[in-house]
Structures are given as structure tokens and as C-alpha cells.
Motif scaffolding. Sequence first.
Motif: not given
Length: 190
Positions: A168-190
Motif C-alpha cells: 500500500k505504501a508503495e502505491g502498488w494496489t492498483a494496476d500500472g506499476s512495472s520495472w524494466l530489469p537492466g534499465v531501471d535501478e535494481d530493487p534488490f541491489g544486485h
Amino acid sequence: MAVRPVVITGNPVLHRPAARVGAFDDELRRLVEDMYETMDAAHGVGLAAPQIGVGLRIFTYAFQNDDDVPARGVLVNPVLTLGKISQDAPDPDEESEGCLSVPGYSWPLKRAEWVRVTGFDVEGRPLDFEATGWFARVMQHEYDHLDGKLYVDRLNDKWGRRARKAVKAEGWTADGSSWLPGVDEDPFGH
């Protein structure tokens, strides 16, 4: 081959059962290649087709294991038979999972220590193997995606409340969020 955006938990495709694959053809092979590219770019150990917005019963994996199973593969139309799941509280240090569709978070979850996996490879050849330990966990996690479940849906009350609050805090309860691996910041810090 292309890296595809990974959809985040609010996307409806992640919350409905995926359809069986009917044709083992060039279109399927291209999809699987894109899944491998996306999984690799995300530094993931698995990726289910619904995570890239495709509602089909397919997942890829890349996990070294001691089960005499290739460390990299694909399962099409898989079926899992689970061993017993302990009713003990999950260990946050030993049993925490993450998910590319709930990026950057991890919470502990009990899983079966053994599973039998049947299904098909990308060419339609039958597969049948057993997985144990963390490899069994990977199989269960990816398989859940094919049934419209995320690992956060299986958390106990304590961890489930924390997961829902974070989503809920991330705003992910509704459709529309995504991330592009290799382009966007790695959310797991790899």
C-alpha cells in the motif's frame, strides 16, 4: 529476444489463473527466450509468464541444485506434487523469499522441502523430476504465479500485515506499476 517489463502486484494478470499452453511453436520459443533474458537481467532465480503480463502456464528458472536437474530450465504446463509443509513459524533468517513482482522486499514463508514436478520443456518433451530444499521453494514460488498467487498471499498474519502495508505504501494496489530489469535501478541491489 528482448527484456520485458516486470509487472508489479497490482496488475490483474498476477491474480488470476494462467491458461494452459496449447501450441509448442516458434511463438512459444520466442516468449521463453524473452523470459530468460528478463530473468537474467533481473538477477532472478525464476520468472513466470504472468510476471511479464502473459497469462500462460510457463516459468523459467536458474538455480544450482543437488537434485540432478539442470540448473537452468523452463517448465510449460507444470504440475507440482508437494511434500508436507511444517506448521512451525517461518524463520526470517532462513526462509525469506523475494519476488520480482514485489520488488525490493522479502518476507519469511514456510514451504514444502520436497516437490515432484512434471510438465514439458519448450519443445513439448515431458519433464519429471524431484526438487528439494531451496530448489523446491523456487518451484513452488513460480508455480504459485501460474495459479494467480503471489508469495505475499501465503504469508502468516504477522508477515502478511507487513507485506500489505508495504504494498500500500508503495502505491502498488492498483494496476500500472512495472520495472524494466537492466534499465531501471535494481530493487534488490544486485
